[in-house]
Design a protein around this motif. Sequence first.
Motif, PDB file in Angstrom:
ATOM      1  N   ALA A 163      -7.642   8.230  -8.677  1.00 16.38           N
ATOM      2  CA  ALA A 163      -7.628   9.672  -8.913  1.00 16.38           C
ATOM      3  C   ALA A 163      -7.921  10.432  -7.626  1.00 16.38           C
ATOM      4  CB  ALA A 163      -8.644  10.038  -9.996  1.00 16.38           C
ATOM      5  N   GLU A 164      -8.882   9.975  -6.849  1.00 20.64           N
ATOM      6  CA  GLU A 164      -9.217  10.617  -5.576  1.00 20.64           C
ATOM      7  C   GLU A 164      -8.059  10.537  -4.592  1.00 20.64           C
ATOM      8  OE1 GLU A 164     -14.060   9.851  -5.362  1.00 20.64           O
ATOM      9  OE2 GLU A 164     -12.683   8.392  -4.481  1.00 20.64           O
ATOM     10  N   ASP A 165      -7.483   9.330  -4.451  1.00 18.01           N
ATOM     11  CA  ASP A 165      -6.397   9.143  -3.485  1.00 18.01           C
ATOM     12  C   ASP A 165      -5.210  10.038  -3.809  1.00 18.01           C
ATOM     13  OD1 ASP A 165      -7.874   7.275  -2.109  1.00 18.01           O
ATOM     14  OD2 ASP A 165      -6.847   5.532  -2.956  1.00 18.01           O
ATOM     15  N   ILE A 166      -4.832  10.084  -5.076  1.00 22.21           N
ATOM     16  CA  ILE A 166      -3.683  10.903  -5.462  1.00 22.21           C
ATOM     17  C   ILE A 166      -3.998  12.388  -5.277  1.00 22.21           C
ATOM     18  CG2 ILE A 166      -2.238  11.596  -7.412  1.00 22.21           C
ATOM     19  CD1 ILE A 166      -2.284   8.697  -8.359  1.00 22.21           C
ATOM     20  N   SER A 226       0.834  -1.208   0.000  1.00 14.55           N
ATOM     21  CA  SER A 226       0.000   0.000   0.000  1.00 14.55           C
ATOM     22  C   SER A 226       0.868   1.257   0.000  1.00 14.55           C
ATOM     23  CB  SER A 226      -0.922  -0.001   1.225  1.00 14.55           C
ATOM     24  OG  SER A 226      -1.777  -1.127   1.213  1.00 14.55           O
ATOM     25  N   PRO A 227       1.455   1.592  -1.147  1.00 14.68           N
ATOM     26  CA  PRO A 227       2.405   2.708  -1.160  1.00 14.68           C
ATOM     27  C   PRO A 227       1.767   4.063  -0.885  1.00 14.68           C
ATOM     28  CG  PRO A 227       1.950   1.960  -3.394  1.00 14.68           C
ATOM     29  CD  PRO A 227       1.327   0.963  -2.474  1.00 14.68           C
ATOM     30  N   PHE A 228       0.504   4.250  -1.248  1.00 14.88           N
ATOM     31  CA  PHE A 228      -0.102   5.558  -1.025  1.00 14.88           C
ATOM     32  C   PHE A 228      -0.451   5.772   0.447  1.00 14.88           C
ATOM     33  CE2 PHE A 228      -1.017   4.851  -5.589  1.00 14.88           C
ATOM     34  CZ  PHE A 228      -0.293   5.921  -6.083  1.00 14.88           C
ATOM     35  N   PRO A 286     -11.980  16.292  -4.518  1.00 13.96           N
ATOM     36  CA  PRO A 286     -11.580  17.643  -4.904  1.00 13.96           C
ATOM     37  C   PRO A 286     -10.543  17.628  -6.029  1.00 13.96           C
ATOM     38  CG  PRO A 286     -10.352  16.957  -2.978  1.00 13.96           C
ATOM     39  CD  PRO A 286     -11.321  15.839  -3.275  1.00 13.96           C
ATOM     40  N   ARG A 287     -10.347  18.794  -6.643  1.00 17.70           N
ATOM     41  CA  ARG A 287      -9.264  18.922  -7.609  1.00 17.70           C
ATOM     42  C   ARG A 287      -7.937  18.900  -6.870  1.00 17.70           C
ATOM     43  NH1 ARG A 287      -9.579  23.447 -12.050  1.00 17.70           N
ATOM     44  NH2 ARG A 287      -7.799  22.167 -12.704  1.00 17.70           N
ATOM     45  N   PRO A 288      -6.888  18.390  -7.506  1.00 17.83           N
ATOM     46  CA  PRO A 288      -5.569  18.367  -6.854  1.00 17.83           C
ATOM     47  C   PRO A 288      -5.001  19.773  -6.671  1.00 17.83           C
ATOM     48  CG  PRO A 288      -5.659  16.888  -8.763  1.00 17.83           C
ATOM     49  CD  PRO A 288      -6.876  17.738  -8.824  1.00 17.83           C
ATOM     50  N   PHE A 289      -3.950  19.836  -5.873  1.00 14.42           N
ATOM     51  CA  PHE A 289      -3.214  21.083  -5.666  1.00 14.42           C
ATOM     52  C   PHE A 289      -2.398  21.456  -6.898  1.00 14.42           C
ATOM     53  CE2 PHE A 289       0.925  22.942  -4.521  1.00 14.42           C
ATOM     54  CZ  PHE A 289       0.528  24.110  -3.870  1.00 14.42           C
TER      55      PHE A 289
END
Length: 323
Positions: A90-93, A57-59, A158-161
């Motif tokens: 996509a959400e996790d990242i 589980s790298p994330f 949400p949108r990423p930073f």
Amino acid sequence: MPVSVVRFNLVEPGATPASLSARYRAALEMAAYADEHGITTVQTEEHHGVANNWLPSPFAFAGAVFGATRHIAVTVSAVIGPLHDPLRLAEDIAVLDLLSGGRLVTVAGIGYRPEEYAQFDVDWKRRGRLQDELLETVLKAWSGEEFEYRGRTVRVTPRPFSDPHPLLLVGGSSKAAARRAARLGLPFFPSAHLPDLEAYYKDRLVEYGTEGWTMMPGAETPLLHIAEDPDRAWAEYGAHFLHEARTYASWQSGDIRSAVKSGATTVAELRAEGVYRILTPDECVALGLDNLVLHPLSGGMPVDEGWRSLRLFTERVLPRLGE
């Protein structure tokens, strides 16, 4: 200034839950120490169902590292794309990108172990198409706009930073991986020093009319351990390096190319080969590499020895690299 990397895969053969918990917590403390002392990157990776407890589980691990640090990047190299739900990935990242202020780097590969696909009931023969879908989906998802996905309208928030999106590279050692990266206008991360494949990728960028760049390992990218007495360290800890090297080699067929692929069957062969190296601080500085990868907990290395290596690296190698 060379790039400095500390790698963690949290391998520990025969671990108990208590010993593995201690190893995970030590890795986080090491990441915080590395951050405080100017190491550039923490690198981690993904493998499943491995008897020696290779990190799956790298994330989750990346999130813990971000909570313990302020500056260091975390590179997941690589996430096995087809094993993940594209929307959830996509959400996790996106969340990790927001939490870290843009410090996450993701290399997306397709893996090379059919048994991992079997574990998650994913069709090994469809891995290329699944990878295409995953990459196309996350890029659309990070826009924050609605899009069509598997016959329905979806939106990921949400949108990423990071703008336009978190750093995402396509990893691999095949022309298919290079074409995939070029078609999508994504950077390419060859798994070894493969200049011909880099040239092929650049040609495909021209063909597709896209832009991209290559992050390729150098011709020499050893995994490093720092010790005052390398002979003693090889004698006492060489079996840990060999365990990891043999595990990794057992997964890879002859056509898999990797910067850290070893053919050694004994500690002596591994030492002579040079994929794993135990060096004094002076020897490490003298290498003159542009990218130094420290692997302090390799193959179940005792935590105390891992700390000795990391401290020697930060105290007696890093300060001299810019000289």
